[in-house]
Design a protein around this motif. Sequence first.
Motif, PDB file in Angstrom:
ATOM      1  N   UNK A 179       0.710  -1.088   0.148  1.00 19.65           N
ATOM      2  CA  UNK A 179      -0.105  -0.124  -0.106  1.00 19.65           C
ATOM      3  C   UNK A 179       0.799   1.438  -0.069  1.00 19.65           C
ATOM      4  N   UNK A 180       2.169   1.324   0.182  1.00 15.59           N
ATOM      5  CA  UNK A 180       3.000   2.222   0.352  1.00 15.59           C
ATOM      6  C   UNK A 180       3.470   2.688  -1.173  1.00 15.59           C
ATOM      7  N   UNK A 181       4.272   3.669  -1.177  1.00 20.53           N
ATOM      8  CA  UNK A 181       4.824   4.404  -2.269  1.00 20.53           C
ATOM      9  C   UNK A 181       6.482   4.421  -2.327  1.00 20.53           C
ATOM     10  N   UNK A 182       6.863   4.253  -3.423  1.00 20.90           N
ATOM     11  CA  UNK A 182       8.430   4.577  -3.789  1.00 20.90           C
ATOM     12  C   UNK A 182       8.541   5.181  -5.100  1.00 20.90           C
ATOM     13  N   UNK A 183       9.559   6.032  -5.284  1.00 22.95           N
ATOM     14  CA  UNK A 183       9.912   6.850  -6.461  1.00 22.95           C
ATOM     15  C   UNK A 183      11.532   6.285  -7.099  1.00 22.95           C
ATOM     16  N   UNK A 184      11.501   5.641  -7.930  1.00 21.89           N
ATOM     17  CA  UNK A 184      12.801   5.380  -8.579  1.00 21.89           C
ATOM     18  C   UNK A 184      13.490   6.357  -9.571  1.00 21.89           C
ATOM     19  N   UNK A 185      14.695   6.394  -9.562  1.00 18.03           N
ATOM     20  CA  UNK A 185      15.179   7.436 -10.334  1.00 18.03           C
ATOM     21  C   UNK A 185      16.190   6.739 -11.410  1.00 18.03           C
ATOM     22  N   UNK A 186      16.283   7.264 -12.418  1.00 15.01           N
ATOM     23  CA  UNK A 186      17.304   6.795 -13.415  1.00 15.01           C
ATOM     24  C   UNK A 186      18.100   7.577 -13.994  1.00 15.01           C
ATOM     25  N   UNK A 187      19.389   8.130 -13.643  1.00 17.89           N
ATOM     26  CA  UNK A 187      20.279   9.106 -14.226  1.00 17.89           C
ATOM     27  C   UNK A 187      20.817   8.739 -15.505  1.00 17.89           C
ATOM     28  N   UNK A 188      20.745   9.489 -16.482  1.00 18.27           N
ATOM     29  CA  UNK A 188      21.476   9.086 -17.891  1.00 18.27           C
ATOM     30  C   UNK A 188      22.556  10.003 -18.142  1.00 18.27           C
ATOM     31  N   UNK A 189      23.649   9.500 -18.580  1.00 16.21           N
ATOM     32  CA  UNK A 189      24.843  10.480 -19.101  1.00 16.21           C
ATOM     33  C   UNK A 189      25.233   9.666 -20.222  1.00 16.21           C
ATOM     34  N   UNK A 190      26.163  10.617 -20.945  1.00 16.49           N
ATOM     35  CA  UNK A 190      26.906  10.012 -22.158  1.00 16.49           C
ATOM     36  C   UNK A 190      26.208  10.561 -23.438  1.00 16.49           C
ATOM     37  N   UNK A 191      25.907   9.998 -24.308  1.00 20.43           N
ATOM     38  CA  UNK A 191      25.470  10.341 -25.633  1.00 20.43           C
ATOM     39  C   UNK A 191      24.205  10.967 -25.482  1.00 20.43           C
ATOM     40  N   UNK A 192      24.216  12.391 -26.484  1.00 22.85           N
ATOM     41  CA  UNK A 192      22.665  12.510 -26.419  1.00 22.85           C
ATOM     42  C   UNK A 192      21.665  11.815 -27.097  1.00 22.85           C
ATOM     43  N   UNK A 193      20.515  11.915 -26.465  1.00 22.83           N
ATOM     44  CA  UNK A 193      19.237  10.858 -26.876  1.00 22.83           C
ATOM     45  C   UNK A 193      18.080  11.720 -26.993  1.00 22.83           C
ATOM     46  N   UNK A 194      18.104  12.552 -27.773  1.00 22.41           N
ATOM     47  CA  UNK A 194      16.764  13.258 -27.973  1.00 22.41           C
ATOM     48  C   UNK A 194      15.837  12.440 -28.497  1.00 22.41           C
ATOM     49  N   UNK A 195      16.437  11.417 -29.523  1.00 20.76           N
ATOM     50  CA  UNK A 195      15.282  10.636 -30.014  1.00 20.76           C
ATOM     51  C   UNK A 195      15.023   9.022 -29.200  1.00 20.76           C
ATOM     52  N   UNK A 196      15.772   9.034 -28.101  1.00 23.09           N
ATOM     53  CA  UNK A 196      15.571   7.566 -27.336  1.00 23.09           C
ATOM     54  C   UNK A 196      14.354   7.488 -26.604  1.00 23.09           C
ATOM     55  N   UNK A 197      14.171   6.170 -26.448  1.00 27.62           N
ATOM     56  CA  UNK A 197      13.053   5.587 -25.503  1.00 27.62           C
ATOM     57  C   UNK A 197      13.779   4.882 -24.176  1.00 27.62           C
ATOM     58  N   UNK A 198      13.144   5.377 -23.001  1.00 29.40           N
ATOM     59  CA  UNK A 198      13.627   4.862 -21.927  1.00 29.40           C
ATOM     60  C   UNK A 198      12.421   4.335 -21.209  1.00 29.40           C
TER      61      UNK A 198
END
Length: 128
Positions: free
Chosen positions: A15-34
Amino acid sequence: QVQLVESGGGLVQAGGSLRLSCAASGRTFSSAVMSWFRQAPGKEREFVAAITWSGGRPYYGDSVKDRFTISRDKRDNTMYLQMNNLRPEDTAVYYCAASLRTFYSDRHYADGSRYEYWGQGTQVTVSS
């Protein structure tokens, strides 16, 4: 190359909550899917959610619809997964993934083989 680092996992009661984060670095990815995938012990990897980096369009796995929300912040190249109303069956290692390929079908977003870059994973444990 794209480097992905997840954080935010932990132990929470049902019943609780969490927030996951994913920090990306490296190549630019304006057209990426994550995306977020998860894998529980003894089970196959499961698609959780995906988001297009440019337009922010979300996609969700059936088991998390209406409970989880995926988002991204272009300013700091970070993707998030807000998880609400967590259940014991959500217990798994959660992985962040990124793809620089073009997806031609909605079903591509749930296909882990289409993602070139993966994070190391973060453990989420939901107690009953």
